[in-house]
Design a protein around this motif. Structure first.
Motif, PDB file in Angstrom:
ATOM      1  N   THR A 204       5.530   3.335  -2.780  1.00 39.70           N
ATOM      2  CA  THR A 204       5.372   2.446  -2.312  1.00 39.70           C
ATOM      3  C   THR A 204       3.972   1.703  -2.141  1.00 39.70           C
ATOM      4  O   THR A 204       3.348   0.956  -2.132  1.00 39.70           O
ATOM      5  CB  THR A 204       5.308   3.157  -1.093  1.00 39.70           C
ATOM      6  OG1 THR A 204       4.603   4.304  -0.742  1.00 39.70           O
ATOM      7  CG2 THR A 204       6.202   3.389  -0.516  1.00 39.70           C
ATOM      8  N   ASP A 205       2.923   2.486  -2.548  1.00 37.70           N
ATOM      9  CA  ASP A 205       1.401   1.953  -3.019  1.00 37.70           C
ATOM     10  C   ASP A 205       1.632   1.182  -4.180  1.00 37.70           C
ATOM     11  O   ASP A 205       0.914  -0.191  -4.425  1.00 37.70           O
ATOM     12  CB  ASP A 205       0.314   3.065  -3.233  1.00 37.70           C
ATOM     13  CG  ASP A 205      -0.830   2.748  -3.456  1.00 37.70           C
ATOM     14  OD1 ASP A 205      -0.965   1.983  -2.353  1.00 37.70           O
ATOM     15  OD2 ASP A 205      -1.875   3.621  -4.130  1.00 37.70           O
ATOM     16  N   VAL A 206       2.365   1.472  -5.097  1.00 38.57           N
ATOM     17  CA  VAL A 206       2.306   0.683  -6.821  1.00 38.57           C
ATOM     18  C   VAL A 206       3.069  -0.964  -5.971  1.00 38.57           C
ATOM     19  O   VAL A 206       2.607  -1.824  -6.282  1.00 38.57           O
ATOM     20  CB  VAL A 206       3.444   1.252  -7.176  1.00 38.57           C
ATOM     21  CG1 VAL A 206       3.605   0.231  -8.575  1.00 38.57           C
ATOM     22  CG2 VAL A 206       2.428   2.304  -8.197  1.00 38.57           C
ATOM     23  N   GLU A 207       4.447  -1.014  -5.185  1.00 37.96           N
ATOM     24  CA  GLU A 207       4.678  -1.327  -5.031  1.00 37.96           C
ATOM     25  C   GLU A 207       4.236  -2.872  -3.645  1.00 37.96           C
ATOM     26  O   GLU A 207       4.373  -3.824  -3.863  1.00 37.96           O
ATOM     27  CB  GLU A 207       6.525  -1.572  -3.717  1.00 37.96           C
ATOM     28  CG  GLU A 207       7.137  -0.741  -5.377  1.00 37.96           C
ATOM     29  CD  GLU A 207       7.735  -1.622  -6.159  1.00 37.96           C
ATOM     30  OE1 GLU A 207       7.414  -3.158  -5.944  1.00 37.96           O
ATOM     31  OE2 GLU A 207       7.886  -1.141  -6.944  1.00 37.96           O
ATOM     32  N   GLU A 208       3.271  -1.750  -3.266  1.00 34.30           N
ATOM     33  CA  GLU A 208       1.674  -2.217  -2.215  1.00 34.30           C
ATOM     34  C   GLU A 208       1.123  -3.584  -3.312  1.00 34.30           C
ATOM     35  O   GLU A 208       1.079  -4.934  -2.863  1.00 34.30           O
ATOM     36  CB  GLU A 208       0.933  -1.546  -1.169  1.00 34.30           C
ATOM     37  CG  GLU A 208       0.710  -2.756  -0.044  1.00 34.30           C
ATOM     38  CD  GLU A 208      -0.072  -1.313   0.543  1.00 34.30           C
ATOM     39  OE1 GLU A 208      -0.951  -1.884   1.065  1.00 34.30           O
ATOM     40  OE2 GLU A 208       0.505  -0.643   0.814  1.00 34.30           O
ATOM     41  N   LYS A 209       0.446  -2.689  -4.261  1.00 36.33           N
ATOM     42  CA  LYS A 209      -0.290  -3.725  -5.173  1.00 36.33           C
ATOM     43  C   LYS A 209       0.925  -4.999  -5.685  1.00 36.33           C
ATOM     44  O   LYS A 209      -0.420  -5.777  -6.306  1.00 36.33           O
ATOM     45  CB  LYS A 209      -1.020  -2.653  -6.159  1.00 36.33           C
ATOM     46  CG  LYS A 209      -1.629  -1.301  -5.614  1.00 36.33           C
ATOM     47  CD  LYS A 209      -2.819  -1.764  -4.714  1.00 36.33           C
ATOM     48  CE  LYS A 209      -3.961  -0.862  -3.782  1.00 36.33           C
ATOM     49  NZ  LYS A 209      -4.747  -0.982  -3.036  1.00 36.33           N
ATOM     50  N   ARG A 210       1.791  -4.564  -6.625  1.00 37.79           N
ATOM     51  CA  ARG A 210       2.401  -5.795  -6.964  1.00 37.79           C
ATOM     52  C   ARG A 210       2.383  -6.501  -6.262  1.00 37.79           C
ATOM     53  O   ARG A 210       2.213  -8.012  -6.279  1.00 37.79           O
ATOM     54  CB  ARG A 210       3.930  -5.316  -7.888  1.00 37.79           C
ATOM     55  CG  ARG A 210       4.873  -6.432  -8.318  1.00 37.79           C
ATOM     56  CD  ARG A 210       5.999  -5.658  -8.596  1.00 37.79           C
ATOM     57  NE  ARG A 210       5.496  -4.910  -9.849  1.00 37.79           N
ATOM     58  CZ  ARG A 210       6.501  -3.380  -9.501  1.00 37.79           C
ATOM     59  NH1 ARG A 210       6.561  -2.871  -8.417  1.00 37.79           N
ATOM     60  NH2 ARG A 210       5.939  -2.622 -10.921  1.00 37.79           N
ATOM     61  N   LEU A 211       2.709  -6.787  -4.965  1.00 34.96           N
ATOM     62  CA  LEU A 211       3.117  -7.754  -3.604  1.00 34.96           C
ATOM     63  C   LEU A 211       1.685  -8.499  -3.394  1.00 34.96           C
ATOM     64  O   LEU A 211       1.916  -9.858  -3.418  1.00 34.96           O
ATOM     65  CB  LEU A 211       3.443  -7.404  -2.652  1.00 34.96           C
ATOM     66  CG  LEU A 211       4.304  -7.997  -1.114  1.00 34.96           C
ATOM     67  CD1 LEU A 211       5.253  -8.855  -2.294  1.00 34.96           C
ATOM     68  CD2 LEU A 211       4.694  -7.269  -0.759  1.00 34.96           C
ATOM     69  N   LYS A 212       0.601  -7.699  -4.005  1.00 33.42           N
ATOM     70  CA  LYS A 212      -0.812  -8.257  -3.636  1.00 33.42           C
ATOM     71  C   LYS A 212      -1.059  -9.308  -4.654  1.00 33.42           C
ATOM     72  O   LYS A 212      -1.404 -10.244  -4.442  1.00 33.42           O
ATOM     73  CB  LYS A 212      -1.704  -7.272  -3.416  1.00 33.42           C
ATOM     74  CG  LYS A 212      -2.737  -7.665  -2.691  1.00 33.42           C
ATOM     75  CD  LYS A 212      -3.667  -7.064  -2.760  1.00 33.42           C
ATOM     76  CE  LYS A 212      -5.465  -6.856  -2.015  1.00 33.42           C
ATOM     77  NZ  LYS A 212      -6.176  -5.939  -1.572  1.00 33.42           N
ATOM     78  N   LEU A 213      -0.421  -8.766  -6.311  1.00 40.32           N
ATOM     79  CA  LEU A 213      -1.100  -9.085  -7.423  1.00 40.32           C
ATOM     80  C   LEU A 213      -0.053 -10.779  -6.741  1.00 40.32           C
ATOM     81  O   LEU A 213      -1.051 -11.477  -7.282  1.00 40.32           O
ATOM     82  CB  LEU A 213      -0.441  -8.199  -8.182  1.00 40.32           C
ATOM     83  CG  LEU A 213      -0.966  -9.511  -9.020  1.00 40.32           C
ATOM     84  CD1 LEU A 213      -1.991  -9.046 -10.244  1.00 40.32           C
ATOM     85  CD2 LEU A 213      -0.557  -8.018 -10.866  1.00 40.32           C
TER      86      LEU A 213
END
Length: 452
Positions: A204-213
């Protein structure tokens, strides 16, 4: 007779023996006659050595010293028809007195209201000139207003350019900030992926960082678009400045064209006004020329034109007038052979016709009734009578000339030269030499010394 013959001598001696012959020789009246003849002969010889004043005699007439004092004719400046006489021959007139009135005969000046109509035309043209002048001033104000508006528009456009530059700078900084955010988001995403692989970070943290990118990547596109828009606005502001310059230059050119047209009309109207004023002045002066007036004080001598209704042309003499105030002089003529002997300032003796005179040309001191004169002018060109004209004025050191003299009356003059013996004058006349023309060397050398 040489008395050579002895018979004749004997005959004469034989006559003396008669008493009658002796009585004839002794009569007293024969002795008186011989004495008279002897005395007259001696006096004649003595008279040959008496002094004689050489002179140049000539005839002339009384005139005036100045040209404006001589009889003159009054002429008409314009052509016209004689309507009324105000003087008659012999009348005394003063300067400015009316002599004659003439009426107009030329069709260009027959209108009785010509001067008034011309004055109205001048007034109308002056009003038109005022209108053109006001129009020129109005257009000048309009041009000034256009220039002021152009100045404000250019200031507004320059401000817009400055705003565009600031916005470009701001958008550029925002774009750099977003690029930095992209780098940060990318780094965080990569770190999250790595930590996820190591089991340190959840998915989920990875997905969150991808969304922010992805969000940051979307922002950079938007910011680049804003940056390019700002650049376009800057370019448009520059184009607007050029458009404003062209637009207002066209407006100014059109206003200046109207101004030049108004100026051209103004100058043309000024020329027409000057022309009409010139005509008005000419017509006014011409109205004054209908009354022919005396140029100076004098007496009307003769009317050269007569009657009522007679037409005269310009320059036609109408009457002759003799000035009442004049300086009398004598106009005389000398032969060309005597001209070198006459000099300006030389003394002259003058006597006039009708004035009692006794003249001895060779002995002027014994003359009676002559007056002193002085040469004031010598004409340098020969006259029609083959002589040279000389003008003589009264000598101020001598007796005044008679007041009863009339202009044109006859006069005779004697120019006094050197005093010589009578026998020399007789010899000169017999040989046809001019008086006092030849000078000796002694006199010439003496004159040269005096000049030096």
């Amino acid at each position: 007779m040489l008395n050579i013959s002895e018979n004749i001598s004997h005959y004469s001696k034989s006559l003396r023996k008669y008493q009658n012959v002796q009585n004839l020789e002794n009569r007293p009246h024969y002795k008186i006659l011989n004495r008279i003849i002897t005395t007259v002969s001696i006096l004649a010889v003595v008279a040959l050595f008496l002094p004689w004043t050489q002179n140049i005699s000539s005839t002339g007439a009384v005139t005036t010293l100045k040209p404006n004092q001589r009889p003159q004719s009054i002429q008409s400046v314009i052509s016209g028809r004689i309507e009324r006489w105000y003087v008659q021959e012999g009348d005394f007139v003063k300067k400015g007195d009316t002599i004659l009135f003439i009426s107009e005969i030329k069709e260009d000046y027959l209108d009785p209201n010509l001067v008034t109509n011309t004055q109205n035309q001048v007034t109308a043209k002056k009003q038109a000139l005022t209108s053109y002048t006001n129009k020129v001033n109005t257009v000048s104000v309009q041009i000034q207003a256009i220039e002021n508006e152009k100045k404000l528009k250019l200031e507004q456009a320059n401000n817009k350019i400055k705003q565009s530059l600031l916005k470009i700078k701001s958008d550029s900084m925002d774009l750099e900030a977003i690029k930095t955010q992209v780098k940060i988001a990318n780094t965080q995403f990569n770190r999250s992926v790595q930590l996820n692989k190591e089991g340190l970070k959840p998915v989920t943290d990875v997905e969150e960082k991808r969304l922010k990118l992805q969000e940051v990547d979307a922002k950079i596109i938007t910011q680049e678009n804003k940056y390019l828009t700002s650049k376009n606005e800057y370019i448009n502001s520059k184009v607007e400045i050029n458009r404003i310059g062209a637009e207002y230059s066209e407006k100014v050119s059109k206003a200046q064209s109207d101004q030049f047209t108004a100026l051209s009309n103004q100058f043309d109207t000024e020329a027409q006004v000057n022309k009409l004023e010139n005509q008005y002045a000419n017509y006014s002066i011409r109205n004054g020329l209908y009354y022919i007036k005396a140029a100076q004080n004098g007496y009307i001598n003769r009317a050269l034109q007569a009657g009522i209704g007679e037409t005269i042309k310009e320059g036609t003499p109408i009457v002759t007038i003799m000035p009442s105030e004049y300086d009398v002089a004598v106009e005389t003529f000398v032969n060309p052979v005597d001209l070198p002997l006459i000099k300006k300032g030389e003394k002259i003796r003058v006597w006039f016709d009708g004035w009692p005179t006794i003249v001895f040309s060779g002995w002027p001191e014994m003359s009676y009734g002559t007056f002193g004169g002085e040469i004031v002018a010598i004409e340098n060109f020969i006259s029609e009578n083959g002589k040279f004209r000389v003008l003589i004025a009264p000598d101020p050191t001598q007796d005044k000339w008679p007041k009863q003299l009339s202009i044109g009356s006859g006069a005779q003059t004697i120019a006094l030269l050197n005093t010589v013996p009578v026998w020399f004058e007789i010899w000169r006349i017999l040989n046809g030499f001019p008086p006092d023309y030849y000078k000796t060397k002694s006199k010439l050398s003496k004159n040269n010394k005096e000049k030096k």
